[in-house]
Design an enzyme around this catalytic site. Structure first.
Site, PDB file in Angstrom:
ATOM      1  N   ASP A  10       0.852  -1.188   0.000  1.00  0.00           N
ATOM      2  CA  ASP A  10       0.000   0.000   0.000  1.00  0.00           C
ATOM      3  C   ASP A  10       0.888   1.239   0.000  1.00  0.00           C
ATOM      4  O   ASP A  10       1.742   1.391   0.887  1.00  0.00           O
ATOM      5  CB  ASP A  10      -0.901   0.016   1.234  1.00  0.00           C
ATOM      6  CG  ASP A  10      -1.976  -1.071   1.192  1.00  0.00           C
ATOM      7  OD1 ASP A  10      -2.013  -1.827   0.201  1.00  0.00           O
ATOM      8  OD2 ASP A  10      -2.768  -1.151   2.144  1.00  0.00           O
ATOM      9  N   ASP A  35     -16.066  -3.373  -0.439  1.00  0.00           N
ATOM     10  CA  ASP A  35     -15.485  -3.064   0.862  1.00  0.00           C
ATOM     11  C   ASP A  35     -16.614  -2.791   1.850  1.00  0.00           C
ATOM     12  O   ASP A  35     -17.271  -1.748   1.776  1.00  0.00           O
ATOM     13  CB  ASP A  35     -14.564  -1.852   0.737  1.00  0.00           C
ATOM     14  CG  ASP A  35     -13.552  -2.029  -0.398  1.00  0.00           C
ATOM     15  OD1 ASP A  35     -12.953  -3.120  -0.471  1.00  0.00           O
ATOM     16  OD2 ASP A  35     -13.378  -1.098  -1.201  1.00  0.00           O
TER      17      ASP A  35
END
Length: 243
Positions: free
Chosen positions: A8, A129
């Site tokens: 990330d 999500d």
């Protein structure tokens, strides 16, 4: 079963967030490209790269770094974060990304999402999500008001190539995968499903493994656990290979 180590990127560094919160950040490396090579050296067959700056801002923020990561690696990269138009999608695919993860656009701009799936067949997936059962967008800061059941039929009809399911409540918390939610989703999906959020130990990998043999579950994304050491990626890859 595929384990996808997560890289990330935020402010040019490799970080992990807890439950997607920008104010709950831990920096693990100042060199994301070196981190990506490290996970490849540990046996990763895929890399999962997220442009967190892009996810929050809605536009690519680390393009050159991501292009360099793709050029450095011999394993394929799946990428998400800030991909909200066709030009960005094409640029990333031309830069060496194997497949793209779409979140916000898939929920908020269905026509554009369908066009992406048609233009780049087999290379566009969706990230669902969920927090408390409701799907979040814009880097997990906006509540769409929708559930998986609301959107999945349309996304599959559009040509979605794979589905990533993130349990935000478990992301970065290292509490194990939500197997029941994952099993339910896999039962609705003819395309590969990837779990994200909660993979913390080899026991979590072992618990998930049988589902990859009997359903559309392809594997899991792992982040904080491989950075803090509660999961040894190399040992996990060896365990999977031995099955």
């Amino acid at each position: 079963m595929i384990l996808f180590p997560a890289v990330d990127i935020k402010d040019g560094r490799c970080v992990r967030l807890r439950q997607g919160r920008a104010d709950a950040e831990t920096v693990f490396s100042d060199d994301p490209a070196a981190m990506a090579r490290h996970w490849q050296d540990q046996g990763a067959k895929w890399l999962h790269v997220i442009d967190l700056d892009g996810a929050f801002s809605g536009m690519p923020a680390n393009f050159e770094l991501i292009r360099r990561i793709c050029a450095d690696l011999s394993v394929p990269v799946q990428l998400g974060g800030g991909i909200r138009d066709e030009a960005t999608a094409k640029a990333y695919l031309d830069a060496g990304v194997e497949r793209l993860i779409i979140g916000t656009v898939a929920l908020e701009e269905p026509d554009l999402y369908a066009r992406l799936c048609a233009t780049f067949p087999g290379r566009i997936g969706v990230s669902l999500d969920a927090e408390g059962g409701r799907l979040k967008t814009k880097g997990w800061v906006a509540d769409s008001g929708l559930t998986v059941d609301d959107v999945l039929p349309r996304l599959l009809a559009a040509g979605t190539a794979f589905v990533i399911y993130t349990d935000i409540d478990r992301d970065g918390m290292q509490t194990g995968v939500n197997l029941s939610a994952l099993e339910r989703l896999a039962g609705m999906c003819p395309v590969p499903v990837i779990a994200a959020g909660g993979v913390a130990t080899l026991e979590d990998v072992r618990a998930l493994y049988p589902m990859t043999l009997t359903s559309s579950v392809e594997g899991a994304i792992t982040g904080r656990a491989i950075y803090t050491g509660t999961l040894d990626l190399h040992a996990a890859m060896e365990w999977i290979a031995a099955q």
